[in-house]
Design a protein around this motif. Structure first.
Motif, PDB file in Angstrom:
ATOM      1  N   ARG A  80      17.346  88.602  22.664  1.00 14.18           N
ATOM      2  CA  ARG A  80      17.279  87.503  21.917  1.00 14.18           C
ATOM      3  C   ARG A  80      16.143  86.366  22.725  1.00 14.18           C
ATOM      4  O   ARG A  80      15.854  85.218  22.200  1.00 14.18           O
ATOM      5  CB  ARG A  80      18.701  86.500  22.064  1.00 14.18           C
ATOM      6  CG  ARG A  80      19.613  87.143  21.291  1.00 14.18           C
ATOM      7  CD  ARG A  80      20.921  86.790  21.535  1.00 14.18           C
ATOM      8  NE  ARG A  80      22.061  87.374  20.777  1.00 14.18           N
ATOM      9  CZ  ARG A  80      23.272  86.919  20.978  1.00 14.18           C
ATOM     10  NH1 ARG A  80      23.675  86.296  22.052  1.00 14.18           N
ATOM     11  NH2 ARG A  80      24.199  87.916  20.197  1.00 14.18           N
ATOM     12  N   VAL A  94      21.669  81.254  23.793  1.00  8.87           N
ATOM     13  CA  VAL A  94      22.448  82.617  23.928  1.00  8.87           C
ATOM     14  C   VAL A  94      23.673  82.619  24.343  1.00  8.87           C
ATOM     15  O   VAL A  94      24.247  82.208  25.450  1.00  8.87           O
ATOM     16  CB  VAL A  94      21.560  83.222  25.031  1.00  8.87           C
ATOM     17  CG1 VAL A  94      21.897  84.764  25.101  1.00  8.87           C
ATOM     18  CG2 VAL A  94      20.081  83.391  24.628  1.00  8.87           C
ATOM     19  N   SER A 113      23.210  91.055  16.944  1.00 12.09           N
ATOM     20  CA  SER A 113      21.711  90.588  16.736  1.00 12.09           C
ATOM     21  C   SER A 113      20.836  90.977  17.597  1.00 12.09           C
ATOM     22  O   SER A 113      19.764  90.452  18.078  1.00 12.09           O
ATOM     23  CB  SER A 113      22.077  89.176  16.890  1.00 12.09           C
ATOM     24  OG  SER A 113      22.409  88.875  18.182  1.00 12.09           O
ATOM     25  N   CYS A 114      20.697  92.262  17.894  1.00  6.78           N
ATOM     26  CA  CYS A 114      20.114  92.969  18.886  1.00  6.78           C
ATOM     27  C   CYS A 114      18.980  93.721  18.371  1.00  6.78           C
ATOM     28  O   CYS A 114      18.080  94.334  19.106  1.00  6.78           O
ATOM     29  CB  CYS A 114      21.002  93.786  20.037  1.00  6.78           C
ATOM     30  SG  CYS A 114      21.831  95.034  19.115  1.00  6.78           S
ATOM     31  N   TYR A 142      19.989  84.339   9.897  1.00 12.68           N
ATOM     32  CA  TYR A 142      19.722  84.405  11.204  1.00 12.68           C
ATOM     33  C   TYR A 142      20.990  85.284  11.618  1.00 12.68           C
ATOM     34  O   TYR A 142      22.021  85.466  11.066  1.00 12.68           O
ATOM     35  CB  TYR A 142      20.046  83.098  12.004  1.00 12.68           C
ATOM     36  CG  TYR A 142      18.471  82.274  12.030  1.00 12.68           C
ATOM     37  CD1 TYR A 142      17.388  82.847  11.243  1.00 12.68           C
ATOM     38  CD2 TYR A 142      18.443  81.186  13.020  1.00 12.68           C
ATOM     39  CE1 TYR A 142      16.343  82.058  11.663  1.00 12.68           C
ATOM     40  CE2 TYR A 142      17.319  80.401  13.012  1.00 12.68           C
ATOM     41  CZ  TYR A 142      16.176  80.820  12.545  1.00 12.68           C
ATOM     42  OH  TYR A 142      15.022  80.079  12.384  1.00 12.68           O
ATOM     43  N   ARG A 143      20.693  85.915  12.575  1.00 13.70           N
ATOM     44  CA  ARG A 143      21.757  86.894  13.327  1.00 13.70           C
ATOM     45  C   ARG A 143      22.169  86.557  14.799  1.00 13.70           C
ATOM     46  O   ARG A 143      22.850  86.977  15.277  1.00 13.70           O
ATOM     47  CB  ARG A 143      21.346  88.355  13.374  1.00 13.70           C
ATOM     48  CG  ARG A 143      21.075  88.989  12.149  1.00 13.70           C
ATOM     49  CD  ARG A 143      21.954  88.676  11.037  1.00 13.70           C
ATOM     50  NE  ARG A 143      23.357  89.300  11.696  1.00 13.70           N
ATOM     51  CZ  ARG A 143      24.560  88.646  11.570  1.00 13.70           C
ATOM     52  NH1 ARG A 143      24.609  87.269  11.054  1.00 13.70           N
ATOM     53  NH2 ARG A 143      25.647  89.218  12.085  1.00 13.70           N
ATOM     54  N   VAL A 144      21.739  85.132  15.064  1.00 15.09           N
ATOM     55  CA  VAL A 144      22.080  84.647  16.416  1.00 15.09           C
ATOM     56  C   VAL A 144      22.236  83.204  16.448  1.00 15.09           C
ATOM     57  O   VAL A 144      21.789  82.337  15.541  1.00 15.09           O
ATOM     58  CB  VAL A 144      20.937  84.909  17.290  1.00 15.09           C
ATOM     59  CG1 VAL A 144      19.675  84.449  16.818  1.00 15.09           C
ATOM     60  CG2 VAL A 144      20.962  84.420  18.826  1.00 15.09           C
ATOM     61  N   ASP A 145      23.214  82.681  17.045  1.00 20.13           N
ATOM     62  CA  ASP A 145      23.402  81.089  17.036  1.00 20.13           C
ATOM     63  C   ASP A 145      22.339  80.284  17.630  1.00 20.13           C
ATOM     64  O   ASP A 145      21.380  80.809  18.277  1.00 20.13           O
ATOM     65  CB  ASP A 145      24.633  80.964  17.904  1.00 20.13           C
ATOM     66  CG  ASP A 145      26.065  81.474  17.116  1.00 20.13           C
ATOM     67  OD1 ASP A 145      26.061  81.736  16.168  1.00 20.13           O
ATOM     68  OD2 ASP A 145      26.982  81.368  17.931  1.00 20.13           O
ATOM     69  N   GLU A 171      14.179  83.980  15.878  1.00 15.22           N
ATOM     70  CA  GLU A 171      15.401  84.394  15.554  1.00 15.22           C
ATOM     71  C   GLU A 171      15.345  84.975  14.216  1.00 15.22           C
ATOM     72  O   GLU A 171      16.113  85.894  14.001  1.00 15.22           O
ATOM     73  CB  GLU A 171      16.409  83.037  15.356  1.00 15.22           C
ATOM     74  CG  GLU A 171      16.960  82.651  16.668  1.00 15.22           C
ATOM     75  CD  GLU A 171      16.021  81.288  17.284  1.00 15.22           C
ATOM     76  OE1 GLU A 171      16.445  80.816  18.235  1.00 15.22           O
ATOM     77  OE2 GLU A 171      14.793  81.506  16.716  1.00 15.22           O
TER      78      GLU A 171
END
Length: 548
Positions: free
Chosen positions: A4, A17, A355-356, A479-482, A544
């Motif tokens: 991330r 993260v 989310s990688c 998005y796949r990450v906060d 992101e």
């Protein structure tokens, strides 16, 4: 490098993260947790190119098992073949008619280039119009595995047939597909199989059959030069007929002596056969190759890196790769049981795996167009449609993924080049090109009139009149990450509210409701449209958005 933090992030964003870099000890046991927006979006974006609000609503209307079953259903019919969108055709194919079964021709560089552009634009269009099925993503996966290059094959009739072969077996039996690809005219030309004869066996395809297509070249793969030579002799005698666009077996060019393989394959032997029966030696050879357990492990690792993450540590090898390889072998190399188990597993829905992946250029370009429902000319207007599809295809090519022409027989570097793998998709040249593509579409300045209708996109969300909900729904899907609360506040206050008092949410609500009440009022439309364009431009320009 943290998955991330592949681009430079500000300290404030770096704090968002959720977990430090590391791998998971989860395995292929069935996932029993919640199947809500995060899990549904994750499944959709790994199985499809992008995920639209309609896709998300569709997936959330089912259980996880039902969604997986639906996504793993092969496409019922093959897409219509590419057509002549370029005008004059030396073989007499009329504009708008397909050229895939045209008469043979020789040394026509202009026709080759015209058909190459037609083919690539067509394939991009097929991806854009994919149904809710993993089929298209698997066609691209196998293209990166059984690589051919249009620039080498040159005759695009063979190239189209190769695409049709990948499409036919994409969710079928891998062993059967390997046989079909071995005899495919495009592959016979690409790796010199059509020149392979008993007087001078050509080892080109034989080597790649072991090293790249079946058992690989990992630490547990120990095929030898003896195996390559024996395989080349097994494959002598196959030729290509340019009139029928097929391959055939010429027994007079076949080496009918016995062929013994190395200890890696148990010193098994392919018994030489004469006459038309020489064709059976290929089946005997594949039986020997696929009896080697490393064949299943090698393919499962490639599937894992494509759909989960590029790093395979000891825990992943033991808990995921090995049991999936057993499933692969126990099901006689059927592909669907492997995918079905993987997409239902606790490992697949582990937060560390959600989310990688960095989007490939095709995933980025096609996915962006699909999740925002960018409108393209209808296929019936083939001239305009092919030009628009070519624009997206060429954009992805300039970002390093030129469909039809991977750089090497090993495929695109990002799928195998250690240690960076898919981080190679992002560099100082390609990242600005990604931003430029999304900027042009969201601003309504894309080529061929392509644009993102931000109003239509927002209108599909749960409550676009609520700026907090609008930002949340947009980020949940795109998005796949906060992200931090600070970023969410910035998107709402500085963009939707134009820097007014943070407690002035009613400003956006009133503006949206006014527009909805009078959608034909250009001024009311302009107020919300300009802010939505700024919102989605900002969202897509951040790192992101590159994650899947």
């Amino acid at each position: 490098m943290d998955r991330r933090q592949f681009l430079t992030l500000s300290p404030a964003r770096r704090k968002t993260v959720k977990a430090s870099f590391g791998r998971t000890t989860t395995g292929i046991s069935p996932y029993t947790g919640t199947f809500d927006t995060p899990q549904a979006v994750h499944l959709l974006k790994r199985a499809l190119f992008g995920a639209s609000p309609a896709d998300l609503a569709w997936a959330k209307g089912m259980t996880m098992d039902q969604a997986v079953d639906a996504l793993l259903t092969p496409q019922a019919t093959a897409p219509q073949p590419p057509v002549n969108n370029y005008g004059n055709d030396a073989t007499g194919i009329a504009p708008g008619a397909t050229w895939v079964n045209s008469a043979s021709y020789t040394d026509d560089d202009e026709l080759d280039q015209n058909r190459r552009n037609s083919y690539k634009a067509w394939w991009l269009g097929v991806m854009l119009n994919q149904p809710r099925s993993i089929h298209e993503k698997m066609v691209l996966f196998w293209h990166n595995h059984f690589v051919t290059e249009t620039q080498t094959v040159t005759d695009l009739r063979y190239v189209y047939k190769y695409n049709a072969t990948l499409r036919q077996y994409a969710l079928g039996n891998f062993k059967t597909m390997t046989e079909a690809i071995t005899l495919d005219p495009a592959m016979l030309i690409y790796l010199n199989g059509y020149l392979n004869g008993k007087e001078a066996p050509d080892e080109n395809y034989a080597r790649e059959l072991h090293e790249l297509f079946t058992v690989g070249k990992g630490p547990d793969s120990h095929y030898t030069e003896e195996d390559v030579r024996a395989t080349a002799r097994v494959l002598t005698g196959y030729r290509v007929d340019s009139n029928t666009i097929t391959s055939y077996f010429d027994s007079t060019q076949h080496d009918f002596t016995n062929k013994k393989l190395s200890a890696f394959y148990g010193e098994q032997q392919v018994t030489g056969r004469t006459g038309p029966n020489g064709r059976q030696e290929l089946n005997d050879l594949l039986d020997i190759i696929f009896s080697q357990p490393e064949a299943a492990r090698f393919i499962v690792r490639k599937i894992y890196r494509y759909f989960i993450y590029y790093k395979i540590d000891d825990a992943v090898e033991q808990n995921v790769i090995a049991p999936l390889a057993d499933i692969f072998r126990n099901n006689n190399y059927e592909i669907l049981p492997v995918l079905s188990t993987l997409f239902r597993s606790e490992h697949f829905y582990d937060p560390l795996n959600m989310s990688c992946l960095i989007k490939s250029p095709i995933d980025f370009c096609v996915g962006l167009c699909r999740e925002f429902s960018v409108q393209f000319p209808p296929a019936s207007d083939y001239s305009m449609a092919y030009d628009a599809w070519h624009y997206v295809q060429d954009t992805a090519a300039r970002m390093l993924q030129n469909i039809g022409d991977p750089p090497l027989v090993a495929g695109w570097d990002a799928y195998y080049q250690e240690p960076q793998f898919h981080e190679l998709w992002i560099n100082t040249d390609t990242f600005p090109k990604r931003n430029m593509f999304s900027d042009m579409l969201v601003s309504g300045q894309g080529a061929m009139g392509l644009s993102i209708d931000v109003l239509a996109f927002a209108d599909q969300l749960s409550d676009p009149s609520d700026p907090v909900a609008l930002v949340k729904d947009s980020l949940d899907l795109l998005y796949r990450v906060d992200v931090s609360d600070n970023l969410r506040d910035f998107l709402k206050n500085n963009i939707l509210l134009s820097g007014q008092n943070p407690n002035s949410d009613y400003y956006w609500t009133n503006a949206w409701l006014a527009y909805k009440g009078s959608p034909g009022d250009a001024n009311l439309r302009g107020v919300v449209e300009s802010r939505l364009r700024a919102l989605y431009k900002y969202i897509m320009n951040l790192s992101e958005y590159q994650l899947s």
